[in-house]
Design a protein around this motif. Structure first.
Motif, PDB file in Angstrom:
ATOM      1  N   PRO A 209      10.865 -16.856  -2.844  1.00 28.88           N
ATOM      2  CA  PRO A 209      10.677 -17.580  -4.105  1.00 28.88           C
ATOM      3  C   PRO A 209      11.404 -16.875  -5.246  1.00 28.88           C
ATOM      4  CG  PRO A 209       8.741 -16.251  -3.621  1.00 28.88           C
ATOM      5  CD  PRO A 209       9.681 -16.073  -2.446  1.00 28.88           C
ATOM      6  N   ILE A 210      11.946 -17.643  -6.160  1.00 27.42           N
ATOM      7  CA  ILE A 210      12.573 -17.113  -7.365  1.00 27.42           C
ATOM      8  C   ILE A 210      11.623 -17.456  -8.521  1.00 27.42           C
ATOM      9  CG2 ILE A 210      14.611 -17.145  -8.840  1.00 27.42           C
ATOM     10  CD1 ILE A 210      15.160 -16.060  -6.086  1.00 27.42           C
ATOM     11  N   LYS A 211      10.891 -16.473  -9.005  1.00 26.47           N
ATOM     12  CA  LYS A 211       9.881 -16.730 -10.038  1.00 26.47           C
ATOM     13  C   LYS A 211       9.569 -15.454 -10.810  1.00 26.47           C
ATOM     14  CE  LYS A 211       5.917 -15.835  -7.031  1.00 26.47           C
ATOM     15  NZ  LYS A 211       4.650 -16.341  -6.492  1.00 26.47           N
ATOM     16  N   PRO A 212       9.087 -15.612 -12.047  1.00 28.40           N
ATOM     17  CA  PRO A 212       9.196 -16.842 -12.829  1.00 28.40           C
ATOM     18  C   PRO A 212      10.602 -16.963 -13.396  1.00 28.40           C
ATOM     19  CG  PRO A 212       8.189 -15.143 -14.163  1.00 28.40           C
ATOM     20  CD  PRO A 212       8.429 -14.535 -12.802  1.00 28.40           C
ATOM     21  N   VAL A 213      11.063 -18.165 -13.567  1.00 29.57           N
ATOM     22  CA  VAL A 213      12.384 -18.410 -14.134  1.00 29.57           C
ATOM     23  C   VAL A 213      12.321 -19.641 -15.041  1.00 29.57           C
ATOM     24  CG1 VAL A 213      13.779 -17.398 -12.280  1.00 29.57           C
ATOM     25  CG2 VAL A 213      12.984 -19.756 -12.070  1.00 29.57           C
TER      26      VAL A 213
END
Length: 390
Positions: A209-213
């Motif tokens: 996951p790419i977070k937070p963005v």
């Protein structure tokens, strides 16, 4: 007794059937699949997001459709959806993001409650009945017992869009309506992932996951997360901006949405000694390996000047190869245009035939907007169908 027919047993169709039955009609639901609301159940596997607890004006801003549609949703908005769920014995709660879920988190308890309520009202559900044609008021079905013809006083179509065909939304209804003089807008994918041709070094991050963005495409921007997959990028933040991306807007990602560009530059300007740039990014900005890999994938070679590097980190340009196939999309835009419908969602050239749900030409992101609009249009069509029949 006045006979009402609903074709399609998704959320919109079930709502329409309930309104018609409560108005005193004898209602039959014809569902093409062996069980109802398959797409609804699939959507609820990871947590059924019913609606979004936010001011109505803000909620309606997310609905891409004519004012007539927004009025329909305003009549059955976030508060009303929560009250409706509670009336069926399904407690709800609001998460930190404002999204509203059933306490059970699943779709199946709510669906069972809806079906039980319809059964008490005398609604009959016919399974494995596929709609194959119409001749005036006559509706023709392919069924396990051969061809069946019903001649209801009023009909509500709730046939879905053109995504997830295996669950029932295949868009094949357009040919039947076209044969009866009804035009439609071509379908387009909505709430979908996008293809990315990754370099080999990204393979270790598939599933991360790419977070937070903060993701931005055109004038649409949202704070959230998405996932790197072997085929590209997907997830709630991407779905929220997918309409703008589909229409050609470039995608940029802010990897540190909680920090200003000046703050990022100041942190990067601190001496790093013998530390590699990767370690410097990790220590100075708390970037995880997946975020660093994404930065290197799309911004290589990375600038050495702290201010220039900060600007890139705050707006990483993501190159993609277009949307995933329509059948993989969560929903679709296109379908019946509102110009073909009257204020009650009756098809103008087919008196006594109403339409609702995703088969109408509108667009909305996930996060509660999509499901709330389906429920609202089903309720509206069912009420007006009952009035018309009366």
């Amino acid at each position: 007794m006045t006979q009402g027919l609903v074709i399609g047993a998704g959320p919109a169709g079930l709502m329409a059937a309930g309104e018609m039955a409560r108005a005193g009609l004898s209602v039959t639901i014809a569902e093409a699949k062996p069980s109802p609301a398959r797409k609804f159940l699939m959507a609820g596997k990871s947590g059924l997001n019913l609606t979004k607890a936010e001011p109505l004006a803000s909620f309606l801003d997310h609905i891409d459709g004519p004012d007539a549609l927004r009025k329909i949703v305003a009549d059955f908005g976030p508060e009303a959806v929560q009250d409706w769920a509670r009336s069926l014995g399904q407690a709800v709660f609001t998460g930190t993001s404002g999204r509203v879920f059933p306490r059970s988190m699943k779709a199946s308890p709510l669906l069972r409650a809806m079906l039980a309520d319809l059964a008490k009202l005398g609604v009959e559900l016919q399974r494995n009945w596929r709609w194959i044609g119409m001749h005036g008021r006559q509706m023709v079905f392919d069924t396990p017992d051969g061809e069946q013809v019903l001649t209801p006083d009023v009909t509500v179509l709730a046939l879905g869009g053109a995504s997830w065909a295996r669950l029932g939304s295949d868009g094949k209804w357009v040919s039947i309506l076209a044969e009866n003089g009804v035009s439609y807008e071509p379908f387009k994918p909505s709430n979908m992932g996008f293809f990315v041709g990754w370099s080999d070094h990204m393979a270790r991050h598939f599933g991360a996951p790419i977070k937070p963005v903060r993701v931005t495409a055109g004038e649409t921007s949202t704070l959230g997360e998405f996932v790197i997959s072997a085929r590209g990028i997907e997830g709630s933040a991407i779905y929220a901006v997918s309409r703008a991306m589909r229409d050609g807007a470039p995608l940029v990602v802010d990897l540190v949405p909680g920090r200003s560009e000046a703050d990022v530059a100041q942190r990067l300007a601190k001496p790093r000694g013998k530390a590699s740039l990767t370690n410097h990014l990790r220590k100075a900005l708390k970037l995880d390996p997946a975020k660093i890999a994404l930065l290197q994938e799309f911004a290589r070679p990375l600038p050495t000047d702290p201010a220039e590097l900060a600007a890139v980190i705050k707006a990483v340009p993501i190159c993609h190869q277009g949307p995933r196939p329509m059948d993989e999309a969560i929903s679709t835009a296109g379908g019946l245009p509102f110009t073909a419908l009257d204020d009650g969602l009756m098809i103008k050239v087919l008196p006594g035939v109403f339409a609702c749900g995703e088969m109408l030409d509108w667009d909305a992101p996930t996060g509660g907007y999509l499901l709330t609009t389906c429920l609202a249009t089903g309720r509206h069509a069912g009420r007006h169908a009952a009035e018309w029949a009366g």
